[in-house]
Design a protein around this motif. Structure first.
Motif, PDB file in Angstrom:
ATOM      1  N   ALA B  95       0.824  -1.207   0.000  1.00 51.81           N
ATOM      2  CA  ALA B  95       0.000   0.000   0.000  1.00 51.81           C
ATOM      3  C   ALA B  95       0.861   1.261   0.000  1.00 51.81           C
ATOM      4  CB  ALA B  95      -0.913  -0.016   1.230  1.00 51.81           C
ATOM      5  N   LEU B  96       1.924   1.276   0.786  1.00 52.05           N
ATOM      6  CA  LEU B  96       2.763   2.472   0.867  1.00 52.05           C
ATOM      7  C   LEU B  96       3.480   2.744  -0.459  1.00 52.05           C
ATOM      8  CD1 LEU B  96       4.377   2.121   4.419  1.00 52.05           C
ATOM      9  CD2 LEU B  96       2.381   3.449   3.725  1.00 52.05           C
ATOM     10  N   ARG B  98       2.459   2.220  -3.357  1.00 49.45           N
ATOM     11  CA  ARG B  98       1.527   2.717  -4.375  1.00 49.45           C
ATOM     12  C   ARG B  98       0.697   3.895  -3.867  1.00 49.45           C
ATOM     13  NH1 ARG B  98       2.726  -2.399  -4.922  1.00 49.45           N
ATOM     14  NH2 ARG B  98       2.819  -3.362  -6.993  1.00 49.45           N
ATOM     15  N   SER B  99       1.085   4.446  -2.728  1.00 52.87           N
ATOM     16  CA  SER B  99       0.281   5.518  -2.139  1.00 52.87           C
ATOM     17  C   SER B  99       0.562   6.871  -2.753  1.00 52.87           C
ATOM     18  CB  SER B  99       0.553   5.582  -0.629  1.00 52.87           C
ATOM     19  OG  SER B  99       1.914   5.946  -0.404  1.00 52.87           O
ATOM     20  N   GLY B 101       3.204   8.614  -2.103  1.00 50.08           N
ATOM     21  CA  GLY B 101       3.871   9.439  -1.095  1.00 50.08           C
ATOM     22  C   GLY B 101       5.329   9.713  -1.400  1.00 50.08           C
ATOM     23  N   ARG B 116      -0.613   5.512   8.933  1.00 52.90           N
ATOM     24  CA  ARG B 116      -0.514   5.861   7.515  1.00 52.90           C
ATOM     25  C   ARG B 116      -1.637   5.203   6.712  1.00 52.90           C
ATOM     26  NH1 ARG B 116       3.937   7.991   4.882  1.00 52.90           N
ATOM     27  NH2 ARG B 116       5.662   8.606   6.218  1.00 52.90           N
ATOM     28  N   LEU B 117      -1.905   3.922   7.035  1.00 51.66           N
ATOM     29  CA  LEU B 117      -2.927   3.209   6.267  1.00 51.66           C
ATOM     30  C   LEU B 117      -4.301   3.845   6.455  1.00 51.66           C
ATOM     31  CD1 LEU B 117      -2.002  -0.579   6.822  1.00 51.66           C
ATOM     32  CD2 LEU B 117      -1.734   0.778   4.748  1.00 51.66           C
ATOM     33  N   LEU B 120      -5.275   6.141   3.759  1.00 52.80           N
ATOM     34  CA  LEU B 120      -5.219   5.683   2.369  1.00 52.80           C
ATOM     35  C   LEU B 120      -6.547   5.062   1.948  1.00 52.80           C
ATOM     36  CD1 LEU B 120      -1.660   4.015   2.360  1.00 52.80           C
ATOM     37  CD2 LEU B 120      -2.295   6.310   1.581  1.00 52.80           C
ATOM     38  N   LEU B 124      -5.977   0.282  -1.874  1.00 50.66           N
ATOM     39  CA  LEU B 124      -4.572  -0.058  -1.619  1.00 50.66           C
ATOM     40  C   LEU B 124      -4.428  -1.253  -0.683  1.00 50.66           C
ATOM     41  CD1 LEU B 124      -2.942   3.472  -1.362  1.00 50.66           C
ATOM     42  CD2 LEU B 124      -2.926   1.876  -3.272  1.00 50.66           C
ATOM     43  N   ARG B 142     -11.729   5.584   3.096  1.00 51.81           N
ATOM     44  CA  ARG B 142     -10.427   5.489   3.725  1.00 51.81           C
ATOM     45  C   ARG B 142     -10.352   4.163   4.494  1.00 51.81           C
ATOM     46  NH1 ARG B 142      -9.528   8.784   0.717  1.00 51.81           N
ATOM     47  NH2 ARG B 142      -8.918  10.953   0.990  1.00 51.81           N
TER      48      ARG B 142
END
Lengths: 243, 468
Positions: B95-96, B98-99, B101, B116-117, B120, B124, B142
């Motif tokens: 997920a991170l 493809r976030s 960021g 963080r999740l 998102l 993700l 979210r």
């Protein structure tokens, strides 16, 4: 009827050369034409004491004789066989050979005489190899005996190049002979081939023939006049009684 | 959309590449194998991702940020655009990365990952598009909102996949990783209980290694092209020493008998030191070889043994066997085959190459070869040897030849045959051969035929070949 230079049929040529070697053979041993064995050939007059590669051995004759032996194996086994050349001194220049012959060569460069004997024996025992041509300078009785027995056991022949003086030493070879270049008027290389010793000879007959290279296949024709006996060509070198 | 429709929409020339999913997957797998340099556990992830398990790798590469930069630089050098996410869980890292960021997003702890999740979108979490739509219908945009929903109803309402992916991202459910493996050569090893000095025992163990290796090759559908025997032995100071001996085969094989034929002389002559402790036999080159039917006349191991000889019929014996045996003892350079090259320059027209090198014969102009065969010598001198020639007049016939301290009268002279240098190589080389030469076939008064030439540049004579 003797072949003319135009007659390059390999079978005919083979018969003529075989005739040279078989002329005096006992009829009881003549049933099988192809008898694998070790033969030794020396150049009558090597060029120069420190002659370079190949000039101390009758390479043309060795290759031709090796091919002839290999072809006999091919005919009997109905397959194409390679010709192994062991020792750089008997490596031919491939452009002087027919294309399919050049592509059938297996060239081996053994570092020591022992390795050469071992390599020759391995080659003889491989059915993909029809005959072995090797530089046998310096080999003793034991090595030649080993090769001769291997040749007899496997049906493959070993054609060995020797020094002229080595033909006086003990050897297990069935055939020992001298090759000497001869002056030719035809523009083709010509040699006289004298069989000095052959096991199984019944009588002392003519043992010398003049042969001439004919065509691209390393085939030889026996000079017709000399074969007839109508032209007596005395040997230009001193023939030694050996064996 | 068809290609023509796409072309109509784009101004200018349209760059078109075939979509090859198979090739893409193979390339991604290759990249995964290449990435095993960072960690031994690497897996492909979907069509465009790699998953690297970095557990325990910080001792090698330092902190995650430093390592991420190294991976990023390496991928950049390969021309692969990369974004990296580092997290305590696989789902979290996915997920991170493809976030959006940044090129590298790192979370060290589970709490920071959850934080963080939460911000998102649920997509993700690697859930299906239909499940994302279902979540959107109820206003869940979210992951934090999804987490706030009661777990009991999630599976019933949105399917088991959503809950499983959420738990995977949060580390509540294990997620096994099927890592790719770098190619390991087929290998078998034998370790003895103690140092062994008995040659028979060594030979027996070696034979068993050969059998084992061939079985391994059959199992992996491969054949050995190069085999290495490693022997771990004690030296004079009782220190362990490893000796290697490698044999190369002219044609890959998995015939135990053939391999043993090659290996047995090596084993027999092997220096045992103060005793052999272990032996390893490895096929360091093992190309793939599929099984074949026995009814085709092939051997039981599926080895094909065609003859290399021209004109060889079916069932003709194979030359590679003896080539391998000779090469194993004498060295690969000592066993050679002829290679003909289509050139008119005599010394370059024929060469040799190691017989164990599997290589197709060059195409040779057969007609030209056969036409020249009778006028080419049986032995070619390398290098040509200087000679002195007496001519009747400067351009006239040859009268006599002095070569190797021997004077001979010339009886027959055939020539000249002019052989010009290879003009495209003249500038690159200053060899004596790089000059036009006039060749003659001479017969001297002893009956010898010599192939001599005169260099048109220097005017000197050389003997280049003979018919001994």
């Amino acid at each position: 009827m003797h072949p003319t230079p135009a007659q390059t049929d390999m079978t005919l040529v083979r018969d003529r050369i075989q005739d040279l070697l078989d002329r005096d053979r006992d009829q009881s041993t003549h049933a099988s034409r192809h008898r694998a064995a070790l033969s030794e050939w020396a150049l009558a007059e090597p060029v120069g004491a420190d002659a370079g590669t190949g000039s101390l051995l009758p390479v043309t004759w060795l290759i031709a004789e090796g091919l002839r032996q290999a072809e006999e194996v091919q005919v009997s086994a109905r397959m194409t066989c390679a010709l192994a050349c062991i020792g750089r001194a008997c490596w031919p220049y491939p452009r002087g050979l027919k294309l399919d012959v050049a592509q059938r060569l297996l060239l081996v460069d053994p570092p020591t005489p022992d390795d050469a004997v071992w390599a020759a024996e391995r080659c003889i025992r491989n059915e993909a190899i029809g005959a072995v041509v090797m530089d046998g300078r310096g080999l003793g009785m034991t090595a030649t005996r080993r090769l001769h027995l291997a040749a007899r056991a496997t049906g493959r022949s070993v054609v060995m190049g020797r020094k002229r003086e080595e033909l006086r030493r003990p050897s297990a070879a069935s055939v020992r002979g001298v090759v000497c270049p001869e002056v030719s008027e035809t523009g083709r290389p010509r040699w006289s081939v004298e069989v000095l010793h052959r096991k199984g000879l019944r009588s002392e007959g003519p043992r010398r023939r003049v042969v001439e290279r004919c065509g691209a296949a390393m085939a030889f024709v026996v000079d017709a006049a000399v074969a007839d006996g109508s032209v007596a060509t005395p040997p230009r070198y001193r023939s030694a009684a050996i064996g | 959309m068809t290609l023509s429709q796409a072309g109509a929409l784009v101004a200018g020339e349209l760059a078109v590449d075939e979509h090859e999913p198979g090739a893409d997957a193979a390339a991604l797998t290759a990249l995964a194998r290449w990435s095993t340099r960072w960690t031994p556990r690497v897996a492909t992830d979907g069509a465009d991702g790699l998953m690297l398990d970095m557990t325990g790798c910080d001792r090698l590469w330092g902190k995650p940020g430093r390592m991420a930069r190294r991976v990023l630089d390496a991928m950049d050098r390969l021309g692969v655009e990369t974004r990296i996410g580092i997290a305590p869980t696989r789902g979290g890292a996915w997920a991170l990365a493809r976030s959006g960021g940044g090129a590298v997003v790192i979370t060290d702890t589970m709490q920071s990952l959850v934080d963080r999740l939460d911000a998102l979108p649920p997509a993700l979490l690697r859930v299906e598009p239909a499940e994302v739509d279902g979540l959107a219908e109820v206003g869940v945009e979210r992951i934090g909102e999804l987490r706030a929903l009661p777990r009991e109803g999630l599976a019933d309402r949105f399917g088991a996949g959503v809950l499983r992916r959420l738990d995977q991202a949060l580390g509540l459910v294990d997620e096994p990783m099927e890592s790719v493996h770098g190619w390991t050569p087929p290998s078998v090893a034998r370790r003895f209980d103690g140092p062994v000095l008995n040659a028979e025992a060594i030979a027996l163990a070696s034979r068993e290694l050969v059998d084992g290796l061939c079985a391994e090759l059959v199992r992996r559908r491969r054949a050995a092209g190069r085999v290495r025997l490693s022997v771990e032995r004690l030296d004079e100071r009782l220190h362990t020493q490893i000796a290697h001996r490698e044999i190369e085969l002219s044609r890959p094989t998995r015939q135990a008998k053939h391999l043993w034929t090659l290996l047995s002389p090596i084993v027999e002559r092997m220096h045992l030191g103060r005793g052999v402790e272990a032996m390893t036999l490895t096929a360091t080159r093992a190309p793939r070889r599929e099984d074949r039917q026995l009814s085709t006349g092939l051997d039981s191991t599926g080895d094909v043994q065609p003859s290399e000889l021209p004109g060889a019929g079916a069932g003709a014996p194979a030359l590679p066997g003896v080539v391998d045996v000779l090469s194993a003892r004498l060295g690969r350079e000592a066993v050679r085959r002829v290679e003909l090259i289509d050139t008119h320059v005599p010394e370059a027209a024929a060469t040799t190459r190691p017989a164990c090198e599997a290589r197709e014969d060059r195409q040779v102009n057969k007609d030209r070869h056969e036409a020249l065969t009778t006028v080419r010598p049986t032995v070619l001198m390398d290098p040509p040897e200087p000679a002195e020639v007496v001519l009747m007049n400067p351009e006239g016939p040859l009268m006599s030849l002095r070569w190797r301290e021997r004077q001979a009268r010339v009886i027959t002279s055939v020539g000249p045959e002019r052989i010009a240098p290879r003009w495209w190589r003249v500038r690159a080389s200053t060899s004596i051969h790089d000059a036009a030469r006039d060749y003659y076939r001479l017969q001297d008064d002893a009956g010898r035929w010599l192939w001599v030439y005169r260099s048109l540049t220097t005017g000197r004579w050389h003997v280049h070949g003979l018919w001994p």
